[in-house]
Structure formats: structure tokens, C-alpha cells
Design an enzyme around this catalytic site. Structure first.
Site, PDB file in Angstrom:
ATOM      1  N   GLN A 159       0.823  -1.216   0.000  1.00 40.60           N
ATOM      2  CA  GLN A 159       0.000   0.000   0.000  1.00 40.60           C
ATOM      3  C   GLN A 159       0.857   1.267   0.000  1.00 40.60           C
ATOM      4  OE1 GLN A 159      -2.696  -1.667   3.272  1.00 40.60           O
ATOM      5  NE2 GLN A 159      -4.004  -0.206   2.207  1.00 40.60           N
ATOM      6  N   CYS A 193     -10.712   0.429   3.796  1.00 37.52           N
ATOM      7  CA  CYS A 193      -9.313   0.258   3.406  1.00 37.52           C
ATOM      8  C   CYS A 193      -8.689   1.626   3.138  1.00 37.52           C
ATOM      9  CB  CYS A 193      -9.255  -0.605   2.150  1.00 37.52           C
ATOM     10  SG  CYS A 193      -7.594  -0.926   1.549  1.00 37.52           S
ATOM     11  N   LEU A 194      -7.459   1.814   3.600  1.00 40.40           N
ATOM     12  CA  LEU A 194      -6.766   3.083   3.362  1.00 40.40           C
ATOM     13  C   LEU A 194      -6.517   3.319   1.867  1.00 40.40           C
ATOM     14  CD1 LEU A 194      -4.197   3.036   6.313  1.00 40.40           C
ATOM     15  CD2 LEU A 194      -6.287   4.404   6.130  1.00 40.40           C
ATOM     16  N   HIS A 204      -7.600  -9.470   5.557  1.00 39.41           N
ATOM     17  CA  HIS A 204      -7.694  -8.295   4.693  1.00 39.41           C
ATOM     18  C   HIS A 204      -6.292  -7.869   4.239  1.00 39.41           C
ATOM     19  CE1 HIS A 204      -9.333  -4.179   3.615  1.00 39.41           C
ATOM     20  NE2 HIS A 204      -8.052  -3.916   3.765  1.00 39.41           N
TER      21      HIS A 204
END
Length: 171
Positions: A50, A95-96, A137
Site C-alpha cells: 500500500q 481500506c486506506l 484483509h
């Protein structure tokens, strides 16, 4: 150092991460940066991909009874593997990398996971509840998957439509 979080539909989020082989100062700096980034963005979990680093690294820091994240509760997870899944649970996830969007996702209720900490020590844990959900996740990110892929066809179409509108508004 706070790093930039990749946001859907950034293609780098689709990369499959590689195992970590060196448990060194560079890894420790990355883990520290991931923690600062996650806290700054008010997340409870973050995978290295991410922030654009395709390595099998994730962190999770759930909130306590007072709604606070305590650094001593931080879980640093390197090269994780789920060895057992049990049951089924639906949980509303966010979610970021998909900011502002939340939806129900079905995952295993209990999992057994093996991973290494920042010092290369092997850890085996049985998880349930939000911690099991968060682990699954974040591990999906390491395989190049986002939680929105688990939505039904109709929900996914609705999401794509709303997301395109949101991106236009944000520009």
C-alpha cells in the site's frame, strides 16, 4: 517517516508481494515508517504494497476498549501463511487504499497464521474476531487483491460507478 498510500485503481496495488529474506535495519525502518503512516491515516492495518513496496510485510494495530491504539499492541507480520481457517463471519471493512468506502465482506471467523517478527523469530497464532478479519484483509493485499473484489457483482458495479464520481469530484 509518513509515506504516501497508493489509492485504487493504482496498478501497483495488484502486484504480488515477495518474501522478506533480510531481517535488518532497512526492514526495521520500513516497519517504523509503516506504523507512522498507518497512525497518521487513522488505519488499523497496512500492507507494505500500500506504500508501493511489494514485500510480504503487514502491520495491524487494533484499538483498545478506550478506542486508543497502543503501540505495544502493534503486530508486525512478515512472510505470513494461513495454515487453518474455520467458520464464516461477515464484517464491514474499509481500506486506506479505498478511502471513504465501506462494505460487508465474508471471511473466515477463525484462522491460524504463521509469520515472522522484525527479528526473524517465527510466531504461530490463532486469531478470531476483528484481528482475524484484519489479518485476512491485509494478507489479501500481499497477493494483489483488494476487499472490493470480494463484493457481489451488483455491489461491485455500484462501487465502480460511485468511485468514478468521487474521483472526478476530488480532482
Amino acid at each position: 517517516m509518513i509515506r504516501e498510500i497508493l489509492v485504487y485503481p493504482d496498478k501497483r496495488l495488484r502486484l504480488k508481494s515477495k518474501d522478506v529474506t533480510a531481517f535488518d535495519a532497512q526492514l526495521h525502518t520500513l516497519l517504523d515508517d509503516m506504523y507512522e503512516t498507518m497512525i497518521a491515516k487513522e488505519g488499523i492495518g497496512l500492507a507494505a504494497i500500500q506504500i508501493g513496496i511489494a514485500k510480504n510485510i503487514l502491520i495491524i494495530n487494533l484499538v483498545d476498549e478506550e478506542g486508543m491504539q497502543q503501540k505495544e499492541d502493534l503486530i508486525e507480520v512478515i512472510n505470513p501463511k494461513i495454515t487453518h481457517k474455520e467458520g464464516e463471519e461477515v464484517y464491514q471493512e474499509g481500506c486506506l487504499s479505498v478511502p471513504g468506502y465501506y462494505d460487508d465482506v465474508k471471511r473466515a471467523e477463525k484462522i491460524k497464521v504463521e509469520y515472522y517478527n522484525r527479528f526473524g523469530e517465527k510466531i504461530v497464532q490463532e486469531l478470531d474476531g476483528l484481528l482475524a478479519i484484519a489479518m485476512q484483509h491485509e494478507m489479501d493485499h500481499l497477493l494483489g487483491h483488494l476487499f472490493i473484489e470480494k463484493l457481489s457483482y451488483l455491489k461491485r458495479k455500484k462501487f465502480e460507478k460511485e468511485w468514478k464520481k468521487k474521483i472526478k469530484v476530488d480532482k
